[in-house]
Design a protein around this motif. Structure first.
Motif, PDB file in Angstrom:
ATOM      1  N   ASP A 216       0.783  -1.123   0.029  1.00 47.15           N
ATOM      2  CA  ASP A 216       0.031   0.101   0.094  1.00 47.15           C
ATOM      3  C   ASP A 216       0.964   1.137   0.102  1.00 47.15           C
ATOM      4  OD1 ASP A 216       0.881  -0.728   2.774  1.00 47.15           O
ATOM      5  OD2 ASP A 216      -0.518   0.570   3.444  1.00 47.15           O
ATOM      6  N   LEU A 217       2.200   1.428  -0.172  1.00 48.04           N
ATOM      7  CA  LEU A 217       3.150   2.344  -0.013  1.00 48.04           C
ATOM      8  C   LEU A 217       3.780   2.552  -1.224  1.00 48.04           C
ATOM      9  CD1 LEU A 217       4.695   1.884   3.722  1.00 48.04           C
ATOM     10  CD2 LEU A 217       2.808   3.366   2.995  1.00 48.04           C
ATOM     11  N   ALA A 218       3.814   3.624  -1.737  1.00 48.53           N
ATOM     12  CA  ALA A 218       4.423   4.101  -3.039  1.00 48.53           C
ATOM     13  C   ALA A 218       4.868   5.392  -3.076  1.00 48.53           C
ATOM     14  CB  ALA A 218       3.315   3.595  -4.167  1.00 48.53           C
ATOM     15  N   GLY A 219       5.394   5.787  -3.925  1.00 46.15           N
ATOM     16  CA  GLY A 219       6.104   7.136  -4.228  1.00 46.15           C
ATOM     17  C   GLY A 219       7.473   7.724  -3.322  1.00 46.15           C
ATOM     18  N   PRO A 220       7.721   8.792  -3.233  1.00 44.90           N
ATOM     19  CA  PRO A 220       8.792   8.985  -2.319  1.00 44.90           C
ATOM     20  C   PRO A 220       8.849   8.503  -0.917  1.00 44.90           C
ATOM     21  CG  PRO A 220       7.558  11.045  -2.835  1.00 44.90           C
ATOM     22  CD  PRO A 220       6.903   9.939  -3.658  1.00 44.90           C
ATOM     23  N   VAL A 221       9.593   8.182  -0.453  1.00 41.37           N
ATOM     24  CA  VAL A 221       9.806   7.863   1.204  1.00 41.37           C
ATOM     25  C   VAL A 221      11.121   8.264   1.646  1.00 41.37           C
ATOM     26  CG1 VAL A 221       9.836   5.893   2.855  1.00 41.37           C
ATOM     27  CG2 VAL A 221       8.368   5.746   0.675  1.00 41.37           C
ATOM     28  N   ASN A 222      10.990   8.871   2.564  1.00 44.11           N
ATOM     29  CA  ASN A 222      12.334   9.318   3.218  1.00 44.11           C
ATOM     30  C   ASN A 222      12.899   8.309   4.103  1.00 44.11           C
ATOM     31  OD1 ASN A 222      12.197  11.834   2.317  1.00 44.11           O
ATOM     32  ND2 ASN A 222      11.112  12.798   3.933  1.00 44.11           N
ATOM     33  N   VAL A 223      14.119   7.631   3.939  1.00 40.85           N
ATOM     34  CA  VAL A 223      14.596   6.696   4.581  1.00 40.85           C
ATOM     35  C   VAL A 223      15.619   7.183   5.654  1.00 40.85           C
ATOM     36  CG1 VAL A 223      15.447   4.252   4.508  1.00 40.85           C
ATOM     37  CG2 VAL A 223      14.235   5.235   2.943  1.00 40.85           C
ATOM     38  N   ALA A 224      15.237   7.851   6.674  1.00 38.74           N
ATOM     39  CA  ALA A 224      16.000   8.878   7.418  1.00 38.74           C
ATOM     40  C   ALA A 224      15.412   8.710   8.914  1.00 38.74           C
ATOM     41  CB  ALA A 224      16.273  10.198   7.035  1.00 38.74           C
ATOM     42  N   GLY A 225      16.224   8.817   9.617  1.00 39.33           N
ATOM     43  CA  GLY A 225      15.641   8.603  11.197  1.00 39.33           C
ATOM     44  C   GLY A 225      14.927   9.748  11.614  1.00 39.33           C
TER      45      GLY A 225
END
Length: 299
Positions: A216-225
Motif C-alpha cells: 500500500d506504500l508507493a512514491g517518495p519515502v524518506n529513509v532517514a531517522g
C-alpha cells in the motif's frame, strides 16, 4: 519473494543482499561483468541493454546502483558519472519493466534516491511532499526519480528511497571521520549548523524490507531517522562515544580544497523527517543518535 537487484556490490547493496537472503528471499543479481555465479545476470545499462527475460521471473526489483558521491574528489567528469550511473540504470530497468506484458511485470520497484532531493533546507523541516531543491545533487535526484516513470505508468508500485546518511563504521559518512576523531583532531564541518538526516544501518535495512512487504506504500519515502541533528551535535556525540575531544572544526575553505565540488553538498543542511514511514507505523530500532552511533561502533 523473487527479487531482481542492481547495485549489489555497493556499501548499501552488500548489506541488503545479506539481509534479504537471511529473510528467505531469492535474489538475482544484475552485474556488468560476465556471470560468475548461478544467481548473476549480465546487463549493460550504459547501452540500455537488459534481457527482458531476466525481469519476467521477479516479484520485485530493487535498484541501488550509482557511483558513490563521497568516494572521490568531484570534478566535471566524476559529476557526469554520478548522474549517468543513476539515470542510466533506472531508465533501463523502468523501460524494460514497462515493455513486459502486464502479467509478467514485477509488482514493485524500489529505486534508490537521496535526501539530496531537497537541497539546502536550512532549519526548515521537510517531508516527502516538499518540492525539489536547488544544486547538483537535487538536480540529479530530480532526473533520477523521473526515470522511474515508465514503470509507474505501467502500473507497477514504485517506491523512491530518499535515503539519508546510514551509519556504519565500515563505510558511508561515518568511516572517514573515525580516524581523525580517534586521534583527537575531529570536529564539526564548517559552521556545524547544518542538519544531518542520519539513519542507523539496522533501521535502513528494516525500512527497505518493510517497504518491500507493504503493497500500500508507493512514491517518495524518506529513509532517514526520526530525529535529525546538526553537524555540531553529531560531532559532539561521536567524540563522546569515542572518549575524545571534538575541538578541531574543519573550515569550509579546507573542505573546498579537499573535496572540490562535493564540499558544497557536505555543508548542505537537510532537516528531513520520515513522514511516510512514521505514518505507516514503522518501528524504529534507533530513534536517537546516541543509540544509532553506539550500534554503528559496536555491532
Amino acid at each position: 519473494m523473487r527479487i531482481l537487484m542492481a547495485g549489489v556490490s555497493g556499501f548499501l547493496g552488500t548489506r541488503l543482499v545479506d539481509r534479504l537472503t537471511a529473510d528467505g528471499h531469492q535474489l538475482t543479481r544484475l552485474v556488468r561483468h560476465p556471470p560468475r555465479k548461478p544467481d548473476e545476470r549480465q546487463w549493460n545499462p550504459s547501452a540500455a541493454q537488459l534481457d527482458p527475460a531476466v525481469v519476467v521471473d521477479a516479484d520485485a526489483v530493487v535498484n541501488l546502483a550509482g557511483a558513490g558521491v563521497g568516494d572521490r574528489r568531484w570534478n566535471d567528469e566524476y559529476k557526469r558519472l554520478i548522474r549517468s550511473s543513476r539515470v542510466d540504470t533506472t531508465t533501463t530497468l523502468a523501460i524494460t519493466i514497462a515493455g513486459l506484458a502486464a502479467a509478467d511485470r514485477p509488482a514493485a520497484m524500489l529505486n534508490a534516491s537521496a535526501v539530496g532531493w531537497y537541497g539546502n533546507t536550512g532549519d526548515r523541516v521537510v517531508e516527502e511532499d516538499s518540492p525539489a531543491g536547488e544544486g547538483f545533487l537535487a538536480d540529479v535526484c530530480r532526473v533520477w526519480e523521473a526515470a522511474t516513470r515508465p514503470a509507474e505508468d505501467a502500473g507497477v508500485r514504485v517506491v523512491r528511497l530518499r535515503t539519508g546518511l546510514p551509519l556504519d563504521r565500515a563505510g558511508g559518512m561515518l568511516k572517514p571521520q573515525l580516524l581523525p576523531f580517534r586521534l583527537g583532531v575531529g570536529g564539526k564541518l564548517g559552521s556545524g549548523r547544518q542538519w544531518l538526516p542520519w539513519i542507523s544501518m539496522r533501521d535502513w535495512l528494516d525500512a527497505v524490507a518493510f517497504l518491500l512487504a507493504r503493497d500500500d506504500l508507493a512514491g517518495p519515502v524518506n529513509v532517514a531517522g526520526p530525529n535529525p541533528v546538526t553537524n555540531a551535535e553529531f560531532a559532539r556525540e561521536l567524540a563522546r562515544q569515542l572518549h575524545r575531544p571534538a575541538i578541531m572544526p574543519v573550515p569550509a575553505l579546507a573542505l573546498k580544497i579537499a573535496l572540490g565540488g562535493f564540499a558544497h553538498e557536505a555543508l548542505t543542511s537537510a532537516r528531513v523527517l520520515p513522514g511516510v514511514l512514521t505514518k505507516a507505523g514503522f518501528a524504529w530500532a534507533h530513534r536517537d543518535l546516541p543509540s544509532a552511533l553506539h550500534a554503528a561502533l559496536t555491532e
